[in-house]
Design a protein around this motif. Structure first.
Motif, PDB file in Angstrom:
ATOM      1  N   TYR A 166     132.190  83.269 -19.500  1.00 48.83           N
ATOM      2  CA  TYR A 166     133.485  83.912 -19.729  1.00 48.83           C
ATOM      3  C   TYR A 166     134.258  83.279 -20.888  1.00 48.83           C
ATOM      4  CZ  TYR A 166     132.231  85.647 -15.168  1.00 48.83           C
ATOM      5  OH  TYR A 166     131.556  86.239 -14.143  1.00 48.83           O
ATOM      6  N   VAL A 194     135.707  91.916 -23.241  1.00 47.67           N
ATOM      7  CA  VAL A 194     136.549  90.951 -22.519  1.00 47.67           C
ATOM      8  C   VAL A 194     136.879  91.426 -21.105  1.00 47.67           C
ATOM      9  CG1 VAL A 194     137.540  90.040 -24.669  1.00 47.67           C
ATOM     10  CG2 VAL A 194     138.823  91.733 -23.357  1.00 47.67           C
ATOM     11  N   TYR A 243     145.456  90.497 -19.583  1.00 42.55           N
ATOM     12  CA  TYR A 243     144.632  89.831 -20.595  1.00 42.55           C
ATOM     13  C   TYR A 243     145.013  88.360 -20.778  1.00 42.55           C
ATOM     14  CZ  TYR A 243     142.818  94.400 -21.944  1.00 42.55           C
ATOM     15  OH  TYR A 243     142.200  95.612 -21.944  1.00 42.55           O
ATOM     16  N   GLN A 281     135.008  91.668 -18.801  1.00 38.94           N
ATOM     17  CA  GLN A 281     134.266  90.870 -17.821  1.00 38.94           C
ATOM     18  C   GLN A 281     135.125  89.778 -17.176  1.00 38.94           C
ATOM     19  OE1 GLN A 281     131.438  87.933 -19.523  1.00 38.94           O
ATOM     20  NE2 GLN A 281     131.831  89.000 -21.439  1.00 38.94           N
ATOM     21  N   LEU A 282     136.258  89.440 -17.789  1.00 31.81           N
ATOM     22  CA  LEU A 282     137.129  88.435 -17.165  1.00 31.81           C
ATOM     23  C   LEU A 282     137.616  88.912 -15.799  1.00 31.81           C
ATOM     24  CD1 LEU A 282     139.391  87.024 -20.033  1.00 31.81           C
ATOM     25  CD2 LEU A 282     137.289  86.083 -19.093  1.00 31.81           C
ATOM     26  N   LYS A 283     137.588  90.219 -15.611  1.00 32.05           N
ATOM     27  CA  LYS A 283     138.050  90.798 -14.345  1.00 32.05           C
ATOM     28  C   LYS A 283     137.150  90.381 -13.174  1.00 32.05           C
ATOM     29  CE  LYS A 283     139.411  95.264 -12.556  1.00 32.05           C
ATOM     30  NZ  LYS A 283     138.234  95.537 -11.729  1.00 32.05           N
ATOM     31  N   GLU A 284     135.917  90.003 -13.484  1.00 31.64           N
ATOM     32  CA  GLU A 284     134.985  89.575 -12.416  1.00 31.64           C
ATOM     33  C   GLU A 284     135.385  88.234 -11.811  1.00 31.64           C
ATOM     34  OE1 GLU A 284     131.350  89.041 -14.533  1.00 31.64           O
ATOM     35  OE2 GLU A 284     131.246  91.143 -15.189  1.00 31.64           O
ATOM     36  N   VAL A 285     136.183  87.456 -12.543  1.00 34.39           N
ATOM     37  CA  VAL A 285     136.469  86.092 -12.110  1.00 34.39           C
ATOM     38  C   VAL A 285     137.616  86.095 -11.102  1.00 34.39           C
ATOM     39  CG1 VAL A 285     136.990  83.745 -12.912  1.00 34.39           C
ATOM     40  CG2 VAL A 285     135.849  85.361 -14.441  1.00 34.39           C
ATOM     41  N   ARG A 331     145.439  86.123 -17.546  1.00 31.49           N
ATOM     42  CA  ARG A 331     144.130  85.976 -16.909  1.00 31.49           C
ATOM     43  C   ARG A 331     143.233  85.038 -17.729  1.00 31.49           C
ATOM     44  NH1 ARG A 331     140.485  88.437 -13.145  1.00 31.49           N
ATOM     45  NH2 ARG A 331     142.276  89.390 -12.147  1.00 31.49           N
ATOM     46  N   VAL A 368     140.675  84.638  -9.891  1.00 34.57           N
ATOM     47  CA  VAL A 368     141.673  83.703 -10.406  1.00 34.57           C
ATOM     48  C   VAL A 368     142.891  83.647  -9.472  1.00 34.57           C
ATOM     49  CG1 VAL A 368     140.991  83.884 -12.841  1.00 34.57           C
ATOM     50  CG2 VAL A 368     142.664  85.494 -11.914  1.00 34.57           C
ATOM     51  N   ALA A 406     135.243  85.519 -24.078  1.00 32.85           N
ATOM     52  CA  ALA A 406     136.301  86.494 -23.774  1.00 32.85           C
ATOM     53  C   ALA A 406     137.653  85.789 -23.679  1.00 32.85           C
ATOM     54  CB  ALA A 406     135.977  87.229 -22.473  1.00 32.85           C
ATOM     55  N   PHE A 463     140.888  97.767 -16.413  1.00 27.08           N
ATOM     56  CA  PHE A 463     140.723  97.193 -17.750  1.00 27.08           C
ATOM     57  C   PHE A 463     140.154  98.191 -18.738  1.00 27.08           C
ATOM     58  CE2 PHE A 463     142.140  93.328 -16.397  1.00 27.08           C
ATOM     59  CZ  PHE A 463     142.038  92.359 -17.370  1.00 27.08           C
TER      60      PHE A 463
END
Lengths: 496, 101
Positions: free
Chosen positions: A304, B44, A373, B46-50, A376, B52, A307, B5
């Motif tokens: 990640y 980007v 964005y 793919q950050l949604k998979e994490v 995160r 947090v 990104a 997203f």
């Protein structure tokens, strides 16, 4: 005329101390080398020969008076992103064409105080945005090992100049790998100090939570010698940290024995050029043979990193580059009102990659998208830092490739920005986590292109990574090889 | 993969965002950038998979805060050195187009 341009900082200092040569002679040889090869390499944007020779003469006088500083008479090339009073600072951009710096960056001031000679200003991707130096508005810099290939970036000029022996050493800046990757592509040593280790006052800001100034040199001891002068807190940069500065030149000599090195599984993956992977693995085996203990570690959030990096870096860039508005300095294109003036000035002054990053950065910070964005990405950044903190609980340093590829062809990736970004996968993490890292040569491809490995360490553990790098370098001879272009220059100069 | 997203990615209005950034773009630049940024934003995503959910954001890597210095007058940059870079100036002041009618 001698071959003083072939010296390292260390060997040059010995010669200068013994009186075997003068600093003026060193600068003359470097100017001769530039004349011979820079038409092909294109590392320099501007060289003020007269000032460099005058500074060298001054250094020779200081030495005669017994007042030689730590880098007395050693010429250093400066990336065109660092301010040197009275000299241009274009940042590789048309928007700063004609700009004359009103002050010295702190790193420049420290070099001067140590007696160094400022040699010239080297090329870069516009505002340090890029990985190949092809985004410079002024010229294409070529890789001295193969002129059809890029030198890497964004500090491509810094690395190409050192590799082509047109500079003894240089300064670059590293926001996502911009010192380490060009060093690897050009067979040099490139150090990214920890965030806060070196002042950024006078470094034109790209992404303020990531930027660091770092040296490009031929050897690890030379990197240590420069860091010794550059490191330390600065009242002009409130993000510089007041941590003790160790004696790097001594600490790096302690050897590999007793060190534990980690191999991050996520950095040895499919997609990396097999020759790069093999060379780095062979280097790890050599470190083990030299006395290091090697263990596998995991940095699970690595996939990640790109990104997160390209959100955070562009967000910060969009804010930092707002200052280029045609009001106080740089290019201006007139308009009916200020809004039109800003829009036209920036349209004409910035190149495509800078515009792309400003728009992306403005977007990820804009109302409605900030949480999705930017926020995160900052949280993912925390997870990446935590990965490293856990890994460093078990080992002193990590070893990894610098880049998944060796230097690629000029023009090969310019049409596809995302592909260009993905090449930064192994370097952006150190910036996101604030770590230090050093790139150094660890082999060559069958086609004769340099391969680099990096040693990553915890924040403010530069002496540890330089120690690993130095022990490896002492046992190998990759760093002594020279591009063919340099050999030609040496022989023709001797005949002449 | 349907997600908030990718909807965002589809929605980016490059012309509008460029205006926010005070950047004029030609029609060709806008079109090229629209395609490139949609591709980058899809990546980007793919950050949604994490996960947090309980993670504190990192603004920068070294936790330094409230760095203060004594509030004392000290010399700034030399006026002549600064003003030589001004695109337009008069009497050491920056000239800009009229703002208020």
């Amino acid at each position: 005329m001698g071959n003083l341009h072939l010296e390292t900082i260390e060997s040059l200092q010995a010669k200068l101390r013994e009186g075997a040569c003068s600093s003026v002679e060193v600068v003359q040889d470097l100017l001769g080398a530039m004349e011979a090869v820079d038409g092909q390499v294109g590392a320099y944007l501007s060289v003020d020969a007269e000032t460099a020779l005058a500074e060298a003469a001054e250094a020779d006088r200081r030495r005669a008076d017994g007042k030689a500083g730590a880098l007395n008479g050693v010429p250093v090339a400066i990336k065109d992103v660092l301010n040197v009073k009275g000299q241009p600072c274009t940042c590789g951009s048309k928007i700063l064409e004609g700009f004359v710096s009103p002050y010295d960056a702190t790193v420049v001031k420290r070099l001067r105080e140590a007696g160094a000679v400022l040699l010239g200003r080297v090329n870069m991707d516009e505002f340090a945005m890029g990985s190949s130096t092809e985004n410079s508005a002024f010229r294409t810099t070529r890789n001295p090992w193969d002129l059809s290939r890029v030198p890497g970036g964004s500090s491509g000029g810094s690395a190409a100049a050192v590799a082509a022996r047109e500079a003894i050493a240089s300064l670059g800046s590293d926001t996502g790998g911009s010192v380490r990757q060009p060093a690897a592509f050009c067979g040099c040593v490139g150090l990214k100090p920890s965030y806060g280790r070196v002042s950024r006052y006078g470094l034109t800001a790209y992404a303020s939570s990531l930027d660091q100034v770092g040296p490009v040199t031929r050897t690890v001891s030379d990197a240590a010698a420069l860091l010794q002068v550059l490191a330390g807190a600065d009242p002009m940069d409130s993000t510089s940290v007041d941590a003790p500065v160790p004696d790097y030149r001594e600490e790096i000599k302690l050897g590999m024995e007793g060190l534990t090195l980690g191999l991050p599984a996520e950095y040895f993956v499919e997609g990396t050029d097999p020759e790069v992977d093999a060379a780095v693995r062979a280097a790890v085996a050599q470190c083990e043979a030299l006395g290091a203990t090697v263990r596998e570690v995991s940095l699970p959030h690595t996939p990640y990193a790109i990104a997160a990096y390209y959100i955070i870096a562009t967000a910060e860039a969009s804010a930092n580059l707002a200052r280029f508005d045609g009001v106080r300095y740089g290019r201006r294109v007139e308009g009916q009102d200020p809004i039109e003036m800003y829009g036209r000035t920036r349209a004409e002054g910035f190149g495509p990659e800078v515009k792309r990053r400003i728009v992306l950065g403005t977007y990820v910070l804009s109302s409605g998208y900030y949480d999705a964005y930017y926020l995160r990405a900052q949280k993912v950044r925390t997870l990446i830092r935590d990965d490293f903190a856990a890994a460093f609980g078990d080992c002193h340093a990590l070893i990894a490739p610098v880049s998944p590829t060796v230097a690629y062809g000029v023009g090969e990736k310019t049409g596809d920005p995302l592909q260009m970004y993905l090449g930064d996968i192994f370097t952006v993490t150190a910036n996101l986590a604030g770590l230090c890292g050093v790139a150094l040569p660890c082999g060559f491809t069958a086609g004769g292109l340099p391969i680099g490995m990096q040693v990553l360490g915890p924040a403010f553990a530069e002496e540890q990574i330089l120690r690993v790098a130095h022990a490896y370098e002492e046992a190998t001879d990759w760093h002594t090889r020279r591009p063919a272009l340099v050999e030609e220059t040496v022989s023709s100069r001797q005949e002449g | 993969m349907a997600s908030g997203f990718s909807e965002h990615a589809d929605q980016i209005d490059v012309g509008y965002v460029a205006h926010l950034a005070r950047l004029q773009l030609s029609e060709e630049e806008r079109a090229a950038m629209q395609a490139q940024l949609e591709q980058i934003l899809a990546y980007v995503d793919q950050l949604k998979e994490v996960d947090v959910s309980d993670v504190t954001p990192t603004a920068h890597a070294v936790p330094v805060a409230n760095v203060l210095r004594p509030d004392e007058a000290r010399p700034g940059l030399d006026t002549a050195d600064v003003m030589r870079n001004a695109p337009r100036q008069r009497d050491d002041q920056f000239l800009v187009p009229k703002i208020v009618e």
